[in-house]
Design a protein around this motif. Structure first.
Motif, short mmCIF file in Angstrom:
data_model
loop_
_atom_site.label_atom_id
_atom_site.label_comp_id
_atom_site.label_asym_id
_atom_site.label_seq_id
_atom_site.Cartn_x
_atom_site.Cartn_y
_atom_site.Cartn_z
N ALA A 344 0.83 -1.21 0.00
CA ALA A 344 0.00 0.00 0.00
C ALA A 344 0.87 1.26 0.00
CB ALA A 344 -0.91 0.00 1.22
N ASP A 345 0.27 2.35 -0.49
CA ASP A 345 1.01 3.62 -0.55
C ASP A 345 1.35 4.12 0.84
OD1 ASP A 345 0.71 3.47 -3.23
OD2 ASP A 345 -1.07 4.76 -3.30
N ARG A 346 0.39 3.96 1.75
CA ARG A 346 0.67 4.42 3.10
C ARG A 346 0.41 3.30 4.10
NH1 ARG A 346 -4.70 6.27 4.04
NH2 ARG A 346 -4.22 7.17 6.06
N ILE A 347 1.29 3.20 5.07
CA ILE A 347 1.13 2.20 6.12
C ILE A 347 0.47 2.91 7.29
CG2 ILE A 347 2.36 0.65 7.70
CD1 ILE A 347 2.64 -0.21 4.80
N VAL A 348 -0.69 2.38 7.69
CA VAL A 348 -1.43 3.05 8.77
C VAL A 348 -1.31 2.25 10.07
CG1 VAL A 348 -3.04 4.13 7.16
CG2 VAL A 348 -3.58 1.87 8.13
N PRO A 349 -1.50 2.90 11.19
CA PRO A 349 -1.43 2.19 12.47
C PRO A 349 -2.51 1.12 12.57
CG PRO A 349 -1.44 4.56 12.83
CD PRO A 349 -1.75 4.35 11.39
N CYS A 371 -12.86 -1.59 19.82
CA CYS A 371 -12.95 -0.48 18.87
C CYS A 371 -12.37 0.79 19.49
CB CYS A 371 -14.41 -0.28 18.46
SG CYS A 371 -14.61 0.89 17.11
N ASP A 372 -12.72 1.05 20.75
CA ASP A 372 -12.21 2.25 21.43
C ASP A 372 -10.69 2.20 21.56
OD1 ASP A 372 -14.83 2.93 21.64
OD2 ASP A 372 -15.04 2.40 23.77
N THR A 373 -10.17 1.02 21.94
CA THR A 373 -8.72 0.84 22.09
C THR A 373 -8.02 1.12 20.77
OG1 THR A 373 -9.17 -0.88 23.71
CG2 THR A 373 -6.93 -0.79 22.82
N MET A 374 -8.62 0.61 19.71
CA MET A 374 -8.03 0.79 18.39
C MET A 374 -8.01 2.27 18.02
SD MET A 374 -9.20 1.36 15.00
CE MET A 374 -10.86 0.69 14.85
N ILE A 375 -9.15 2.95 18.23
CA ILE A 375 -9.24 4.36 17.83
C ILE A 375 -8.22 5.20 18.61
CG2 ILE A 375 -10.73 6.41 17.95
CD1 ILE A 375 -13.07 4.52 17.15
N GLU A 376 -8.09 4.87 19.88
CA GLU A 376 -7.13 5.60 20.72
C GLU A 376 -5.70 5.44 20.19
OE1 GLU A 376 -5.74 5.18 25.24
OE2 GLU A 376 -7.89 4.80 24.93
N VAL A 378 -4.78 4.53 17.16
CA VAL A 378 -4.66 5.11 15.82
C VAL A 378 -4.52 6.63 15.92
CG1 VAL A 378 -5.93 5.53 13.67
CG2 VAL A 378 -5.82 3.22 14.62
N ASP A 379 -5.33 7.22 16.78
CA ASP A 379 -5.25 8.69 16.94
C ASP A 379 -3.89 9.11 17.46
OD1 ASP A 379 -7.72 9.00 15.89
OD2 ASP A 379 -8.77 9.36 17.80
N ALA A 380 -3.28 8.21 18.23
CA ALA A 380 -1.94 8.52 18.75
C ALA A 380 -0.87 8.14 17.73
CB ALA A 380 -1.71 7.77 20.05
#
Ligand code: SF4
Ligand code: SF4
Lengths: 399, 88, 305
Positions: A344-349, A371-376, A378-380
């Motif tokens: 992929a072009d960008r590697i995301v958390p 889901c909350d743990t993941m969002i936290e 990813v946001d970081a």
């Protein structure tokens, strides 16, 4: 007209097998697959199933009988679970390398030890590199539809590979749901008889099957096998579309996305946990959180590009695995998804989760927390490399 | 195209494979037709099916004969001689 | 048709050049069996000597003129049962035949074979028993005779060792499955062997099992030209009696009224050469006991000699 019935997952699988008119069935009972064998023998006893059936003495012989039958050109069906699949490993691997289009439902059950009879796809996932096609489904309708489609995919001349349609033990195998059953005429039209052209045990055309073979030819056969795996993705999509025009139902092919259009985050699932996750997504969405769901249906071949496309627009994602990959400290599906994103072009958390082993419940609460743990994370901007374990605390038990 | 080069998607073989077992021979059998009683024992026991019957006589086709000496040992009349195979 | 005419006139169904050892009586057995079975046959050769020497073929070539394949070491009977079911489903018929060594039969393949016997799958299963894993250099199997030197039951320099247990009486075990036809056979008794294969072909209601005793030249240490005579001595000393059984109806097909001393057999075989007179006498006693048991099963038939 198709008929609406209420049935459990095992009955859905057995019904699909009946409608596909396999010429040979050989199956050995094992929890939680046992009712599949019972339903099939009952269909036969009532004259509703014309297959030649063998009440084998083991799963090893079940797969061996079907291998022989398939080499003689017959359409073949069986089903098994966990230890039965493990016992079958030797002829299982060989069925794919001999390119025998056998259809087998796997009623996923945890591998022992500890001794356990409850659900979990560790059994079939551990065998993901044995050359079979593997599709994982979410509910009883999908079991029935996909098992019928599996014969078409496996027997397609561009594919000619055996296929597993896998579903959770107990959660699906023993739970009743509403299922729409196509008519025999519909299925007959959709599924022409199997004609073996690539190899056949027939005195009219004497040939050797599997002579001693040098390494350079082993490489040739492996390369063709891999090409057939790749071709199966296109055939799967084609068959899904045709089935939709017949029944009005599409399962999306290799992956199915839910509310991913404008998603910032994604949860990746496989199998029956998808249902709980979908509800969870709706709940998050109702609170303005832009999260969607990607359900992996086809694990082999792995839909690398489709997964990459689905996850390339999000800020990050989490994967819920009901299995482990020893030595990686996370689950198998997470490992597969990560590998797909390498191009992929960008590697995301991303965040790996493990839960629901040995039939343990994965509740709405647990997937919501995930889901909350993941969002936290990813946001970081942070990837968590070792699995976050999803489980409800029990008194006196420490994880 | 040679049969053996045929494209297959799975390991399949068509056309006959033969090892040149005649080359293995260090001794070769010879039937003395004068003393032979035409009983056929040599044909029955030859492991490579190298003994043939033609017009009631028994003859040895040496193409695949491995020179084992079974025919000579089993012949009830001792009329098969094993002689050293000339070096090839 | 008598044996000689049959063997002289029928087409050899196996490649003329297979790499079996010089003088191998398993090669002989296979060629005879296949001449009897003829072209309408599907042949399974599991890993073992006959697979190793090229009967299934080599690199996109076949070693036989009939459909032939490698089953796994442990699933020969099951794979054949599957072929039979497929043929039944398609309304076709053929001889569905295994030609398997003792390792693939009495050891690893026993479960599958026993399952087929019990279910009554209609196949012909021929075991060539050379008492061990010869293709890989002679390791013991559960068919190996007591006292035998093998590479996994070695003998010390001062003559101690060899296999500590008697081999299974495997054809008897198969007969106790109550299958329609069981027979023992020898490459030294060709008309008897041919007739038994023909009997097996007539079976319509289940498994036909033939157990052939094939002394192995290389593994046992036998001179090539004695290939047949040693096989014959196994019968003449009652070490390997020739009989048949139809669902517990036993009949000795080659009676041995005056057995030769067991030494006549064992002295020709190097794998027994370290054994003292007592151990040899034990083998003789085993032969007598098994023969007596067999006679008792023949219940007043005239061949109780
Ligand atoms: S020497 Fe052996 S292979 Fe040659 S003809 Fe005689 S028995 Fe046959
Ligand atoms: S065995 Fe001897 S006597 Fe009999 S046919 Fe052969 S050569 Fe002649």
């Amino acid at each position: 007209m198709s008929e609406i019935a209420v049935m459990n997952g095992n009955f859905a699988a057995a019904t699909a097998a009946r409608l596909a008119r396999p010429e040979v069935i050989a199956a050995y009972p094992i929890t939680p697959q046992t009712p599949v064998v019972e339903y099939l023998t009952q269909f036969a006893a009532e004259g509703n199933l014309g297959s030649k059936m063998s009440e084998v003495e083991s799963e090893h012989s079940a797969m061996s009988i079907l291998s022989g039958a398939s080499m003689a050109g017959a359409r073949c069906y069986t089903a098994t679970s966990s230890q039965g699949l493990a016992l079958m490993y030797e002829p299982y691997f060989r069925a794919s390398t001999l390119r025998l289009p056998i259809v087998m439902n796997i009623v996923n059950r945890e591998m022992i030890s500890p001794q356990s009879v409850w659900g979990g796809p560790q059994d079939s996932l551990t065998l993901r590199d044995a050359g079979w096609l593997q599709i994982y489904v979410e509910d009883n309708q999908e079991i029935l539809d996909t098992t019928i489609q599996a014969f078409r995919i496996a027997e397609d001349q561009r594919v000619l590979l055996p296929i597993n349609v896998c579903y959770d033990g107990f959660y699906l195998s023993h739970m009743t749901e509403r299922v729409e059953v196509p008519t025999q005429a519909q299925v007959d039209g959709f599924l022409p008889p199997y004609i073996a052209k690539h190899q056949i045990l027939d005195p009219a055309r004497p040939m050797a099957i599997d002579p001693l073979t040098s390494g350079y030819l082993v490489m040739e056969y492996r390369k063709k096998h891999m090409a057939a795996q790749a071709a199966a993705l296109g055939v799967l999509a084609e068959v899904d579309r045709e089935y939709e025009s017949l029944t009005g139902r599409s399962w999306g092919g290799a992956i199915a996305s839910y509310r991913m259009e404008d998603a910032e985050y994604a949860v990746v699932t496989m199998g029956s946990v998808t249902g709980a996750c979908r509800e969870m997504i709706d709940e998050k969405r109702s609170r303005g959180i832009r999260v969607g769901l990607v359900k992996i249906r086809c694990l082999r071949p792995f839909p690398r590009e489709a997964v990459m496309r689905a996850l390339s627009t999000v800020k990050g994602f989490g994967v819920i695995d009901r299995n482990v990959s020893f030595g990686w400290n996370h689950g198998i599906v997470y490992q597969e998804v990560k590998a797909a994103l390498y191009g992929a072009d960008r590697i995301v958390p991303s965040v790996p989760f493990i839960g629901g082993l040995g039939g343990e419940d994965i509740t709405m609460d647990l997937v919501s927390t995930a889901c909350d743990t993941m969002i936290e994370a990813v946001d970081a901007g942070k990837t968590i490399h070792e699995a976050v374990w999803l489980w409800s605390p029990r008194k006196g038990v420490k994880l | 195209m040679n049969e053996a080069e045929k494209e297959y998607i799975s390991p399949v073989g068509e056309g006959l494979y033969s090892a040149n077992t005649g080359d293995w021979r260090t001794q070769k059998p010879e039937i003395d037709q004068e003393t032979c009683s035409r009983c056929g024992t040599c044909l029955i026991y030859c492991p490579t099916s190298s003994v043939r019957r033609a017009d009631g006589r028994f003859i040895i086709n040496l193409s695949f004969c491995k020179g084992c000496g079974v025919c000579a040992a089993e012949c009830p009349n001792g009329c098969i001689a094993m002689t050293r195979e000339a070096k090839r | 048709m008598n044996a000689l005419d049959l063997l002289a006139e029928r087409e050899d169904m196996i490649s003329p050049g297979i790499s079996a050892c010089v003088g191998c009586n398993v090669e002989l057995t296979l060629r005879i069996v296949m001449k009897v079975l003829g072209p309408n046959t599907v042949l399974a050769i599991p890993p073992g000597c006959m697979g190793g020497v090229g009967v299934v073929g080599w690199n996109k070539r076949s070693g036989a003129k009939v459909p032939v394949f490698f089953p796994l070491l442990d699933n020969t009977a099951s794979m054949l049962a599957g072929i039979r079911l497929a043929y039944d489903a398609k309304g076709k018929d053929a001889n569905i035949v295994a030609f398997a060594g003792d390792g693939a039969t009495v050891d690893a393949g026993f479960q599958a074979l026993s399952g087929v016997a019990e279910r009554g799958d209609r196949i012909i299963y021929i075991c060539y028993d050379n008492e061990g894993y010869m293709n890989t250099g002679y390791q013991r199997s559960s068919s190996t005779s007591k006292g035998s030197w093998t590479s996994t039951t070695p003998v010390s320099k001062d003559g101690h060792g060899g296999k500590r247990q008697n081999g299974k009486d495997f054809p008897m075990i198969m007969a106790m499955h109550d299958i329609p036809y069981v027979a023992t056979a020898s490459p030294a008794y060709v008309p008897d062997l041919i007739r038994k294969v023909e009997e097996a072909m007539k079976v319509r209601d289940g498994l036909a099992y033939i157990h052939v005793y094939n002394p192995c030249l290389t593994g046992w240490g036998i001179r090539a030209e004695e290939s047949i005579s040693v096989a014959r001595l196994a019968v003449k000393t009652r070490y390997f009696p020739l009989y048949e059984a139809r669902r517990r109806e036993f009949r000795i097909t080659v009676p041995v009224p005056k057995p030769l001393p067991i030494e006549n057999f064992t002295s020709r075989i190097k794998k027994f050469s370290h054994l003292g007179p007592e151990a040899i006498a034990d083998l003789g006693k085993l032969a007598e006991d098994r023969y007596a048991f067999l006679q008792s099963l023949c219940r007043g038939k005239d061949n109780n000699a």
